[in-house]
Every structure is written in structure tokens, then in C-alpha cells.
Design a protein around this motif. Structure first.
Motif, PDB file in Angstrom:
ATOM      1  N   THR A 158      20.786   4.336  25.739  1.00  0.00           N
ATOM      2  CA  THR A 158      21.101   5.387  26.696  1.00  0.00           C
ATOM      3  C   THR A 158      22.331   6.159  26.221  1.00  0.00           C
ATOM      4  OG1 THR A 158      20.223   4.053  28.511  1.00  0.00           O
ATOM      5  CG2 THR A 158      21.613   5.922  29.095  1.00  0.00           C
ATOM      6  N   LYS A 216      25.581   8.115  26.298  1.00  0.00           N
ATOM      7  CA  LYS A 216      26.670   8.171  27.274  1.00  0.00           C
ATOM      8  C   LYS A 216      27.722   9.221  26.938  1.00  0.00           C
ATOM      9  CE  LYS A 216      25.313   5.023  30.176  1.00  0.00           C
ATOM     10  NZ  LYS A 216      24.952   5.424  31.556  1.00  0.00           N
ATOM     11  N   SER A 217      28.066   9.345  25.685  1.00  0.00           N
ATOM     12  CA  SER A 217      29.150  10.275  25.349  1.00  0.00           C
ATOM     13  C   SER A 217      29.110  10.663  23.884  1.00  0.00           C
ATOM     14  CB  SER A 217      30.508   9.635  25.670  1.00  0.00           C
ATOM     15  OG  SER A 217      30.711   8.480  24.866  1.00  0.00           O
ATOM     16  N   VAL A 233      23.475  13.609  29.061  1.00  0.00           N
ATOM     17  CA  VAL A 233      24.042  12.292  29.337  1.00  0.00           C
ATOM     18  C   VAL A 233      23.023  11.456  30.115  1.00  0.00           C
ATOM     19  CG1 VAL A 233      25.867  11.061  30.565  1.00  0.00           C
ATOM     20  CG2 VAL A 233      26.411  13.143  29.291  1.00  0.00           C
ATOM     21  N   ASP A 234      22.930  10.193  29.771  1.00  0.00           N
ATOM     22  CA  ASP A 234      22.000   9.213  30.360  1.00  0.00           C
ATOM     23  C   ASP A 234      20.555   9.391  29.887  1.00  0.00           C
ATOM     24  OD1 ASP A 234      23.974   7.855  31.778  1.00  0.00           O
ATOM     25  OD2 ASP A 234      23.779   9.149  33.526  1.00  0.00           O
ATOM     26  N   GLY A 258      28.788   7.427  21.957  1.00  0.00           N
ATOM     27  CA  GLY A 258      28.636   6.334  22.917  1.00  0.00           C
ATOM     28  C   GLY A 258      27.190   6.191  23.341  1.00  0.00           C
ATOM     29  N   SER A 274      24.652   3.133  25.014  1.00  0.00           N
ATOM     30  CA  SER A 274      24.625   1.779  25.589  1.00  0.00           C
ATOM     31  C   SER A 274      23.203   1.239  25.672  1.00  0.00           C
ATOM     32  CB  SER A 274      25.241   1.797  26.990  1.00  0.00           C
ATOM     33  OG  SER A 274      24.514   2.630  27.861  1.00  0.00           O
TER      34      SER A 274
END
Length: 422
Positions: free
Chosen positions: A355, A357-358, A379-380, A420, A422
Motif C-alpha cells: 500500500t 503511503k508516501s 495515497v493508499d 513509503g 506498507s
């Protein structure tokens, strides 16, 4: 660039300005003061073009999947609206753009060779006839079952499997042996229609010689049959069975002899494919002997913000030149501006699945000036490493004064960028 003779408010037809090239083309046309009419679908206009509506003056909705009726409608509407020039941003519609321009008696490439600029099998035949250096074609398949009839012992590995009518590295595989040949064919054949217009693809799958050396492209414009290049772009790609582009430098940091060899081969391809007028983007790789061979050439602007790199390096916007020529505002003695510095774009790609994130892209570099950057992945959203040009998280464009600085900046940007997932 000579702007003294530009006539404002001429109408120009832009055939499908989606993608990076479309965004830059609309901006260039708006800067020239032309009245912009776009040809698109209602779906694309209300979704993919929603952020560009302030650069669009009029819209013609077209079903591009019905080629002949699309051409007829665009010709009729262009006559009614007083269109003075036709340009195209979307690679899959270059053939329609050429035909419309020809029927309107406006500036454009030879429409009789438009299929050779879209279908890589027809392109191979045209380049062969012109004795243009190119990868050897080992086989053409239209059905996966015919793989069993291939004389595998006669194939030369590594080789490339790719569809004749797709783009952006979709369905392209590089194989070192025959064990994944069936899967590579299936990958190449899985897209039967272009998105988002539903244009049907031909079913040819090409098996070609793999050219192992460095990759380049040439950005140029043809004026009344004279080929005028801005220069050579160096390309960077992923490794493995499939290749996607990760960055570009313009002008390519190479010696003048190699540059001139690449330019000569690009000129040969452009002439063979009938790009007598208008912009072109020619992709080239070096073989084992370091000699350039043409991978493909098309009558369209380059993607991946390469026109922006040309502008930053030379001070001249190639898309503005393209638009000016289309409406008859380009002087007959035009010559492309020479590069004065180096420019580059680097794409940030996910290295793991997960996923998103950044993304933090550095705004300052020791070796170059960051001009602009953008985060392109929501994002996401779910991301993963891939084999095409769409698995990107963002990008940065920067400039440098010398060859070593721009190369060092490519490494520096990679080291300082923080992703980022995840």
C-alpha cells in the motif's frame, strides 16, 4: 525561436490530448494563442482531461474505434469550424490524424504510410525495404498454438516477444531461452483493444532479435521532407524479462561520432516511414558492435516529458514548433535550437508490493537544479513492481551544466528519494 510572424487565434485540432505528451501539447498551444479544438470521447473529457479544461476551447466527441466514420466526422467538423492545423498526442491515433490532415490539405506526414508507423510488423517491412538498420525478425505469430510449429532450434536467444500494435512496454518480454515462450506470447496477446477508446489491435505477435546495447531516442521535426532533429535522448530502463523506462537525459551524454551515427539512422527511418512533415520520435538501441539500430519510429511527440527536457536544454519548445508548423506559422528557414545544457527526468518506481503511503522527492540536489517534481500515485493505492510504464509513483525533472553533473544527479536523486510502502 522566431515568434514575430505568429498569427493569433488560428484554430488547431488536437486529436486526443491525453497522457504526458497531451498535457504538454495543450500548454504549448495555449502559449501560442491558438483556438484549441480537441477530438476525444465524452468519458475521456470528463475524467482524464478534467484538469486541462481551461486550455480547451471546443470539443468534438468521436468514437475512434470506428476508424472510417471517425475520419469522416473529423474532416466535416474541421471544415465547419475552420481548422487551420491538425496535431496528435496519442500514439494510437497518429494514423487518423495523418488521414484527416491530408483530406483537409493541411500540413502532416504521408497518410499512405500511416499504418507502417503504427503496426510494427508493417514498419519492419518498410524499414527493411529502405535497408534501415533494425532488429532481425525471426517469426510472426497470430495464434499461440503455432508456437509448437516453430523450429526452436533456429531461434536465436536472447530474443524479444512483443505485440505489433501496443505501446508503453505492454506485452513486451525479453527471453534467454524457450521455456517461457508460450507465457510471453500470452502476455503479448492479452490486450486485444486499446484503452480507453476500444480501438482493435491486430493479432500479430513478433519474435525479434534482442539488441543488447544502450537505448536512445531522437526527437525531430520534418519540414517539407527535410529532417531537422533537436538531438539524441539517452534512455534508462528496468532489467529482466520485461523493460520499462526509468529515466531520460537530453542531450545524451555521448561522443559526437556516436551522436551523428544515431541521427543518421533516425533520419533514414523517418524518411522510410513517410514522416515528411511534423514531429517524430524515433527509438534506437546499440547492437553488440555499438552500431545503432531502429526499434521503431512514429509521427508523434515523445512521451515521458521528453519535450520538456528538450525545451529546458535548448530554450525552444518542440511542441510549439509542431503546432506552429501545423497551422502554417513556421518559417521555411526554421532550424532547431542547439542544446545549451543538460536536462533529465527520473521516474520513481515501487520496488516492493504493498500500500503506497508516501513519497518524498528531494527539492535540492548537489549536482543539479530540480525544476519540478510530481507524485502521481494516489495515497493508499495498491502498488507493485511491474513491467510497463504505468507502475510509477512520481517523477522529478532537473537540469545541469555538464555531462558528469547530470549523471551524478541521477544517482543522487535515487539515493535521496524516500518511498513509503506498507
Amino acid at each position: 525561436m522566431n515568434t514575430t510572424n505568429i498569427e493569433k487565434n488560428k484554430s488547431i485540432l488536437v486529436i486526443e490530448p491525453i497522457g504526458m505528451g497531451g498535457e504538454l501539447l495543450l500548454k504549448a498551444i495555449r502559449s501560442l494563442g491558438y483556438y484549441t479544438i480537441i477530438a476525444t470521447t465524452e468519458y475521456v473529457y470528463n475524467t482524464m482531461l478534467q484538469n486541462f479544461k481551461d486550455m480547451i476551447d471546443d470539443v468534438i466527441y468521436i468514437d475512434f474505434s470506428a476508424r472510417e466514420s471517425a475520419i469522416e466526422t473529423l474532416v466535416d467538423e474541421s471544415k465547419r469550424k475552420g481548422v487551420a492545423g491538425v496535431v496528435v498526442a496519442w500514439e494510437f491515433l497518429t494514423d487518423i490524424a495523418a488521414e484527416v490532415a491530408q483530406q483537409l490539405n493541411l500540413c502532416g506526414p504521408d497518410a499512405s504510410l500511416s499504418r507502417a508507423r503504427r503496426n510494427k510488423y508493417i514498419m519492419y517491412r518498410a524499414l527493411s525495404q529502405a535497408q534501415c538498420p533494425r532488429p532481425a525478425l525471426q517469426a510472426v505469430l497470430t495464434n499461440v498454438d503455432t508456437i509448437n510449429q516453430l523450429p526452436l532450434e533456429e531461434l536465436t536467444f536472447p530474443l524479444v516477444v512483443k505485440p505489433a500494435e501496443n505501446a508503453a512496454s505492454f506485452g513486451v518480454s525479453v527471453l534467454d531461452d524457450d521455456k517461457d515462450l508460450v507465457q510471453a506470447f500470452q502476455n503479448a496477446a492479452q490486450w486485444t483493444h486499446e484503452y480507453p477508446h476500444g480501438i482493435p489491435f491486430s493479432n500479430e505477435i513478433l519474435i525479434q532479435e534482442y539488441i543488447p546495447g544502450r537505448e536512445f531516442s531522437v526527437e525531430g521535426i520534418s519540414v517539407s521532407g527535410q529532417y531537422l532533429p533537436w538531438g539524441v535522448t539517452m534512455k534508462f530502463t528496468t532489467l529482466g524479462k520485461a523493460r520499462a523506462e526509468t529515466g531520460h537525459i537530453f542531450p545524451a551524454p555521448i561522443d559526437t561520432d556516436l551522436r551523428d551515427e544515431i541521427l543518421a539512422v533516425a533520419k533514414q527511418a523517418v524518411i522510410a516511414l513517410g514522416i515528411t512533415n511534423g514531429i517524430s520520435h524515433t527509438e534506437i538501441k546499440l547492437d553488440k558492435q555499438g552500431k545503432p539500430r531502429v526499434i521503431e519510429s512514429c509521427s508523434r511527440p515523445a512521451g515521458d516529458y521528453i519535450p520538456r527536457l528538450v525545451e529546458l536544454a535548448t530554450g525552444e519548445n518542440p511542441l510549439a514548433i509542431y503546432a506552429r508548423q501545423a497551422v502554417g506559422d513556421l518559417s521555411a528557414d526554421f532550424r532547431p535550437a542547439a542544446p545549451k545544457r543538460y536536462s533529465a527526468v527520473q521516474f520513481i518506481r515501487p520496488e516492493v508490493e504493498g500500500t503506497f503511503k508516501s513519497l518524498v522527492i528531494p527539492s535540492r540536489l548537489k549536482n543539479a537544479e530540480v525544476i519540478e517534481s510530481r507524485i502521481t500515485a494516489p495515497v493508499d493505492s495498491q502498488v507493485k513492481p511491474g513491467s510497463t510504464n504505468i507502475e510509477r509513483l512520481g517523477w522529478a525533472i532537473f537540469t545541469a551544466n555538464d555531462e558528469q553533473s547530470v549523471l551524478s544527479a541521477m544517482d543522487e536523486l535515487s539515493q535521496l528519494t524516500k518511498v513509503g510502502i506498507s
